[in-house]
Scaffold this active site. Structure first.
Site, PDB file in Angstrom:
ATOM      1  N   LYS A 225       0.816  -1.208   0.000  1.00  0.00           N
ATOM      2  CA  LYS A 225       0.000   0.000   0.000  1.00  0.00           C
ATOM      3  C   LYS A 225       0.855   1.267   0.000  1.00  0.00           C
ATOM      4  CE  LYS A 225      -4.355  -1.918   1.469  1.00  0.00           C
ATOM      5  NZ  LYS A 225      -5.443  -1.976   2.463  1.00  0.00           N
ATOM      6  N   ARG A 266      -3.053 -10.281   4.694  1.00  0.00           N
ATOM      7  CA  ARG A 266      -3.424 -10.387   3.286  1.00  0.00           C
ATOM      8  C   ARG A 266      -2.289  -9.783   2.459  1.00  0.00           C
ATOM      9  NH1 ARG A 266      -5.888  -7.159  -0.637  1.00  0.00           N
ATOM     10  NH2 ARG A 266      -7.430  -8.184  -1.988  1.00  0.00           N
TER      11      ARG A 266
END
Length: 290
Positions: A225, A266
């Site tokens: 991210k 994840r």
């Protein structure tokens, strides 16, 4: 090292003595780090099988990008992307999670073999989601969410981000329980990057215990991210580290999340994190025995 193992397993999923690893299969042309790589169903299926071979305990299949600014696709487009992949992976014995905000997609994916629903809106985007989850009885990831990707950055306003996220997730859990979802189905996700600045993301990771103390398994989805790209930016040009060069940083977050008691992480690059969480588990076992 903090929380002892084993982690409480969500309903219907295998019990592990370590943090679980959820691999990502984006069947999309526009996801932020791997959009288009697995858009073809055959390639997506092969990728899901490869993730399992590299150590993924679950494989999360999504057909709609939720990157900042992303526009929604139609229901039929999403179904056409994910159902063939879910069906083939489930038939091959993969524990499949369906990443969707649509109740109809969740329902059909579960019928095709998905064993978990991962809804980035926590059931807010589709009022019918709660009844589908209650009826199917599958585990449900309740992510902290304040709005669609197209304008979520404008929602990144908090008093204390950890206090506010905990309060909002608690309210979502209460609403889902009132709608008939069982507590043992619920998994919490702080929603890193969704209506969050980099500082908000780090605060949530640094105080992850505030979420684990709610008594439900916690999923951490930090992989590749933007806040990691910002941390690793070129010190001279301030250019962000490219998304696919953030996997070592992702593995570090996975280690720290596992230490803090996360049920699962994840990730896009499974192999490094799969090794890392096994090291954490071995270390924790040795610490308890010592």
């Amino acid at each position: 090292m903090s929380n002892p193992l084993p982690f409480p397993p969500p309903a219907g999923l295998p019990r592990l003595d370590r943090c679980a690893v959820m691999g990502v299969v984006n069947v999309t042309p526009d996801s932020f780090s791997d959009g288009g790589l697995w858009h073809d169903p055959a390639r997506a299926i092969a990728h899901g099988l490869a993730l399992r071979a590299k150590g993924a305990d679950l494989v999360d299949v999504g057909g709609e990008s939720t990157r900042p600014g992303a526009q929604r696709v139609t229901e039929q487009e999403e179904l056409g992307r994910v159902l063939p992949v879910v069906r083939e992976l489930a038939d091959a014995g993969v524990v499949v999670s369906i990443d969707t905000m649509r109740a109809s997609v969740a329902e059909q994916a579960v019928a095709a073999g998905a064993r978990l629903v991962n809804d980035v809106s926590g059931g807010l985007a589709d009022p019918a989601m709660a009844s589908v989850i209650a009826d199917t009885g599958v585990p449900f990831v309740v992510m902290h969410w304040r709005g669609q990707s197209a304008d979520m950055d404008s929602q990144a306003v908090y008093g204390d981000v950890v206090t506010d996220v905990v309060a909002e997730l608690t309210a979502r859990m209460r609403a889902l329980l009132e709608a008939g979802v069982k507590e043992e189905q619920l998994i919490l996700d702080p929603g890193l990057g969704f209506a969050k600045t980099a500082e908000h993301n780090w605060a949530l990771l640094g105080r992850l215990a505030a979420l684990t103390e709610l008594g439900r398994p916690v999923l951490v989805a930090a992989s590749r991210k933007r806040f990691l790209g910002t941390l690793l930016a070129n010190p001279e040009t301030r250019e962000l580290r490219p998304a696919r060069q953030r996997d070592d940083a992702t593995a570090a977050v996975s280690v720290l999340s596992a230490q803090a008691g996360a049920w699962a992480v994840r990730v896009h690059d499974v192999a490094g994190t799969a090794d890392a969480v096994r090291v954490v588990a071995a270390w924790q076992r040795a610490a308890r025995l010592g």
